[in-house]
Write a protein that holds these residues in place. Structure first.
Motif: not given
Lengths: 537, 700
Positions: B480-483, B531-533, B671-673
């Motif tokens: 769930y890591d943002l890039y 993004i994880l809670p 919400g990863l999108g």
């Protein structure tokens, strides 16, 4: 007790049905496993030809890349994008324009679908050809097999010729192009970009083989490749490589076999059926292919007469840049291939759509919006208002070969012969008042002008610009000078690195030997206002 | 409420058990349900479709009229009708809508969509008890789900060019589940050793069949059946059958001593038809132990502890699901698959490879280790459980990208690759605050926290990981890591949006980091964490007093982030004419308003649909899931009416949700999108429905 017996029977039944076999599960659908293909080929041996035909079907197959989006139709999308990235063809800046990435040149984004489709499509065909060719023993000798191999190899050449110029200027022979994939390729994860020269060596080898082995071969349909098509493809390759003598000679072999469309024939919307006599090679679109996928077709985008299209229903017509249109003389029938500022063209006079005339201004709810200025009416539909969108698409016309020959002659010192050929063609088939020097252009630029007009919408736009080392010039400094929307209104230098495509993220992530193109930057509105291309000045 | 939507349902249920002999019992249960529903045409997966009424309502500029209106003789406006039908505006007034053709509200009015579903679920069992402690059972479960869908696209709506179009689809899902078990339970005579041993065979088989067709040119514009469609050119009928099967052998042993010490072990061997012969079988199992501390002598005197139990377990589970069970390729992902077509003009068939399978594909396995405790303290004032878990998933079933230059038809091959670890803790608490004869007040609370870590990836993946348009997978990171490209605010001089980038030299080496530019194509994608809670769960309370009862249940999430693609769409820079705006667009930079973080509205198309961290917001939420108020009439009153109890109640489901931005609903996805995908509740769908129910419960 009766009930007791029933339940005992039921229990026995349960035990019995448990003996079914997990190994016998195969699809009963439009999908077949390898074993089912073999089974079919054993029972009906002629079905084995289907994988050969499949390669040709893939050229313009709707949803070929499984995106199921309206911009997913294989090589025909690549052709369309080549025009929309050029200077002469444009679409409105609208939410329905699925090709705005081409108009604005954001198609260099490594994560976008559009460049992904344009990269994947040729490699899928190359893989299919490699698999097909590898299926024959090395010492294959029967004539029929050799002809199949020859056609397949010509297709591979066609695929590379679509791919290479997108990633490198073909004039830069030592420049890195794209990974070279042949039946011998094993490591796809460390396959670096091969030089333009190396890929064209394979292209020429494939086409030489096709020319030699297809001697005397009569094809069953113009969707396939015969010797003439192979000559035509080799003529294009030679033009790319600057072998102008050879290009002229190869083109001559095609010209000898076909006659251009007459003025009368192009005085109505046409270029829609593989049966047109001036087509050398075409894509045979069928209603079976477009069924439920009518949006992903050239008829939905490029043609202005379909009742099931983005162009007509969403007023997303493809128009010519008025910079170019203004240069076409009024006596040239091709001036009428696009409606003028007032939406007039003789090509559509008297035509009706659902019984209604004045097609240009006609509005049919959900189906047809009025044309825009300079909307093309060059490309017709088999029936106006069709909803099947099964119009065929030209992959090679004899007119192109005349222009290839003219260019080949002109650039190999035979200018007079070139001018005569050009003059004969245009005077007889397009503009009786034509004069080669009429515009005062150099012969080479005059030939380019003729290509831009004659082949508009057929996939040559940006390729010619890059091949000839010209700048894409969409406007002359003012918003009024063009009908390109503001977001797409800019000029680019001939050597702008942004003209080269970028590799899709997946390729960068999985093929570790790729070094991406990284020169240039996204064009901004109104940039390079003083650039000119020599033709539309 | 969307007009022309409805739902009708009938259900029936029969359960019958019959003790044939003392040692033989049969059981039967049958459930049948029928539903008939009418639904609006929308697809929450797609975005930007002007045929989707939710998208239109959310995203079309509100200045455009819905109907065509004219003025009557007195100068009052009225809505135009034609042959009794309301005339909707679809660009036939002077309000030209540049990005919306047609009219989705009109289509919803004139089109017709029906879903008919008949579901029969049957269970039969035979139980033999030939000797004391031994149970032999055979169970058969059958589900038969028949669904028929009809869709009529009216000639007065979007299907005008085809003079009306109809699509009919029939789906038949038939599954059987068979189970044969032998179980032996005994307590060794004269001891406190109890043993329970079970062995058996299980088989599951599913058949999915679909028949679907369409045609156009409807004679009667109102009948949505194929026989009413007279078209000849676009007629199409297709059907297919796909099957799926698993089978396996299982064994389990349980032991306890004196109700204080528990131990268990299980083993199963399963096969799945999704894998090739030779890779089909997998071995799984578990071990567990528990200790009831309060069963011990030494706890007898600790009066405040009513129950305390420690437990520990380890298990290995299998997963064979990759890509779901709708698309045909995922029924046979181990095999190459071909599709074909026919060209009537040339009388030729053509065939192409459509899917590249992987014959080595096999089970994904998860190894879980759990340790925890259950407790009841102070006579019910505080009960709960605490559990700590670690789950390592290996050989993940994954669609691995392959070089596109390899010409793979889908660009991916299914593989078993990599491993991930999920670690977390869950705490559940409940208790009573007041407990008297007339008043009972209780509360509950649960908290969960977990993190996700990628332990290994495919050996072919470089150290930089697998990058996407907005996420990155790399060893040490999470799934769930943002890039993502990073927004650097607005240039107060020009109003242009600025982005961060790392400058590189000609060899690609970074020579300066976090510089700013207004050229979006130069913006660097940065790794930006998970993004994880951090925490999520729920809490609630219920109170009953003198016949009245009131309860409320809430859920929450804290410490995560969410990509709000809908907000991005509503914050366009005027590049999408006719599209609605979020009110934050009023804060855009102008020469007078230079101190803002919203760039000028200049039609800039650079960002378009690309993910930028500017559109990330907190995914914290608090939602009111349920509030119920009831009254139970005193028993002595209802007895006279021949009833044993009578309760009236009113209940509200999903009453409210409080989020960082109105309209965002982080309950729908992590919400990863990006603009178009993964951002949960997108503009193409509707919010969670609020349900208010009133009822009377009678017991005879």
């Amino acid at each position: 007790m009766k009930l007791n017996k029933i339940y005992l029977t039921l229990a026995a039944g349960l035990a019995f049905t448990a003996c079914s076999d997990i190994d016998e599960i195969v699809p009963q659908s439009d999908r077949m496993l390898e074993s089912q293909v073999k089974e079919t080929n054993t029972i009906v041996p002629s079905r084995a030809e289907a994988s050969f035909t499949g390669m040709f079907t893939s050229i313009g197959k709707p949803y070929a890349a499984n995106y199921e989006t309206p911009d997913d139709f294989a090589f025909l999308v690549m052709a369309f994008c080549n025009d929309l990235e050029g200077a002469d063809a444009l679409m409105p800046d609208s939410g329905y324009n699925w090709f705005s990435v081409c108009g604005e040149y954001s198609s260099r984004n490594a994560n976008y679908r559009n460049p992904y489709i344009r990269y994947r499509t040729p490699y899928k065909l190359i893989a299919d050809v490699n698999t097909f060719v590898s299926g024959f023993p090395e010492d294959v000798s029967d004539e029929n097999s050799i002809r199949l191999i020859a056609q397949a190899r010509a297709l591979r050449a066609f695929a590379y010729m679509q791919l290479v110029p997108a990633f490198q200027f073909v004039t830069n022979l030592d420049g890195p192009a794209v990974p070279l994939v042949t039946p011998e390729t094993e490591d796809f994860t460390h396959n670096p970009r091969a030089a333009v020269r190396d890929i064209y060596t394979l292209v020429i080898e494939d086409l030489n083989y096709a020319v030699e082995k297809l001697e005397g071969f009569k094809r069953s349909s113009k969707m396939y490749i015969d010797q003439t098509v192979a000559y035509g493809l080799r003529a294009r390759a030679n033009l790319d490589l600057g072998n102008y003598d050879d290009a002229a000679a190869d083109a001559a072999r095609v010209i000898a076999q076909y006659t251009p469309a007459s003025i009368a024939e192009v005085s109505k919307p046409s270029f829609m059926s593989i049966d047109e006599h001036n087509w050398v090679w075409g894509y045979d679109m069928t209603a079976a292919l477009t069924l439920k996928k009518t949006d992903a077709t050239p008829s939905s985008w490029l043609r202005s007469f379909s009742g099931d299209s983005y162009s007509a229903a969403c007023q997303c017509y493809v128009s010519i840049n008025k910079l170019l249109w203004n240069k076409i003389p009024a006596t040239d029938i091709r001036k009428q291939w696009w409606v003028d500022e007032g939406l007039h063209s003789t090509l559509i006079e008297g035509l009706t759509w659902k019984g209604k005339g004045d097609i240009a201004n006609l509005t049919l709810n959900n189906e047809k919006e009025p044309f825009l200025p300079y909307t093309n009416v060059k490309f017709g539909c088999l029936t106006i208002g069709t909803t099947t969108n099964d119009e065929d698409f030209p992959l090679m016309r004899v007119e192109e070969m005349i222009l290839v020959r003219a260019e080949g002659l002109a650039k190999s010192g035979k200018e007079a012969e070139a001018a005569q050929l050009l003059s004969d063609f245009v005077t007889t088939y397009r503009d009786p008042q034509y004069s080669v020097n009429g515009r005062g252009l150099s012969l080479a630029d005059e030939i380019w002008f003729q290509r831009r007009v004659e082949l508009w919408g057929e996939g040559f736009g940006i390729y010619d610009i890059k091949r000839l080392g010209k700048p894409p010039v969409r406007f002359h400094g003012t918003p009024e000078s063009t009908n390109f929307a503001p977001a797409f209104r800019f000029n680019m230098a001939a050597d702008d690195g942004w003209l080269l495509m970028r590799f899709p993220q997946t390729e960068l992530d999985t093929n570790f030997s790729i070094e991406d193109n990284n020169n240039g930057s996204l064009p901004v509105m109104d940039q390079n206002p003083t650039l000119r291309d020599g033709v539309t000045d | 409420m969307v007009s022309n939507s409805s739902y009708k349902r009938y259900t029936g249920r029969v359960n019958a058990d019959y003790q044939v002999k003392k040692w033989f019992k049969v059981t039967t249960s049958l459930n049948y349900s029928h539903s008939n529903s009418q639904v609006a045409d929308y697809d929450d997966e797609s975005f930007g479709s002007s045929g989707n009424i939710f998208y239109i309502v959310n995203n079309m500029g509100p200045i455009y009229p819905l109907y065509v209106r004219k003025l009557d003789d007195n100068g009052n406006p009225y809505i135009v009708t034609e042959n009794g039908r309301t005339v909707y505006d679809s660009n036939n007034t002077n309000f030209k809508r540049p990005n919306f053709v047609g009219n989705a509200i009109r289509d919803n009015e004139v089109d017709d969509r029906h879903n008919y579903a008949d579901v029969l679920v049957g269970k039969w069992g035979a139980i033999f008890t030939p000797v004391e402690g031994l149970t032999l059972s055979a169970n058969l479960g059958v589900t038969n789900d028949n669904t028929r869908r009809t869709e009529l696209y009216s000639q007065f709506g979007s299907a005008s060019a085809d003079d009306g179009l109809v699509y009919v689809e029939h789906n038949r899902l038939f599954s059987t589940n068979q189970q044969y078990l032998a179980e032996y339970k005994t307590t060794i005579a004269g001891t406190e050793h109890s043993i329970d041993i079970l062995a058996g065979y299980e088989q599951y088989k599913k058949t999915r069949q679909r028949l679907y067709g369409q045609n156009d040119h409807l004679f009667n514009p109102l009948i949505g059946e194929l026989s009413n469609a007279d078209g000849t050119e676009k007629k199409s009928v297709k059907s297919y059958t796909n099957e799926y099967m698993t089978e396996g052998f299982l064994a389990r042993a349980q032991y306890d001593y004196a109700g204080k010490y528990f131990a268990s072990a299980s083993f199963r061997r399963d096969a799945s038809s999704r894998f090739a012969k030779g890779h089909r079988w997998g071995n799984f199992g578990s071990l567990g132990a528990a200790w009831l501390v309060t069963g011990e002598e030494f706890m007898k005197d600790v009066s405040w502890v009513d129950m305390l139990k420690f437990k520990v377990s380890y298990g290995v589970q299998g997963n064979d699901n990759l890509g779901g069970d709708i698309e045909p390729q995922w029924y046979y992902p181990y095999a190459d698959q071909y599709t074909h077509s026919y060209n009537a003009a040339t009388s030729e068939y053509s065939m192409q490879l459509a899917f590249k399978g992987n014959s080595d594909l096999t089970w994904e396995t998860s190894k879980s280790f759990n340790i925890g405790a259950d407790f009841e303290l102070l006579g019910g004032v505080l009960n709960g459980s605490l559990e700590v878990f670690a789950r390592k998933t290996e050989d993940l079933l994954y669609e691995k990208d392959v070089p596109l230059s390899a010409g793979n038809p889908t660009g991916v091959i299914p593989v078993n690759v990599g491993s991930i670890m999920n670690k977390g803790v869950e705490l559940t608490l409940d208790g009573s605050i007041i407990r008297t004869k007339d008043v009972n007040w209780t509360w509950n609370l649960n908290l969960s926290h977990y993190n996700n870590k990628i332990l290994s990836l495919d050996s072919g993946v470089s150290e930089e990981g697998i990058k996407g348009g907005y996420r990155i997978y790399k060893v040490g990171g999470s799934l769930y890591d943002l890039y993502i490209r990073k927004y650097a605010g607005v240039d107060p001089e020009t109003g242009q949006a600025l982005y961060y980038y790392d400058e590189t030299d000609d060899d690609g080496n970074v020579i300066a980091t976090m510089k700013t530019t207004s050229d979006f194509s130069k913006a660097t994608q940065y790794e930006d964490g998970s993004i994880l809670p951090k925490l999520y769960g729920g809490f609630g309370t219920s109170i009953s007093a003198y016949g009245f009862d009131l309860s409320a249940q809430f859920s929450y999430q804290l410490g995560g982030r969410y990509y709000d693609g809908s907000y991005q769409a509503l914050m366009h820079t005027q590049s999408s004419a006719g599209q609605a705006w979020h009110r934050d667009a009023l804060k855009a930079w102008t020469p007078e308003n230079t101190n803002t973080d919203v760039p000028r509205l200049d039609g800039d198309i650079q960002v378009a649909q690309t993910a930028v961290d500017r559109f990330l917001i907190s995914s914290n939420y608090l939602s009111v899931n349920n509030v119920t108020l009831g009254y139970t009439v005193p028993a002595r009153l209802v007895k006279r009416a021949g009833l044993s109890s009578l309760r009236v109640y009113v209940s509200g489901e999903n009453l409210a949700v409080i989020t960082a931005r109105k309209g965002v609903d982080p309950r729908f996805s992590l919400g990863l999108g990006s603009y178009t995908a993964g951002s949960g509740l997108s503009t193409g769908s509707y919010g969670a429905m609020r349900n208010i129910t009133g009822g009377i419960t009678l017991t005879f």
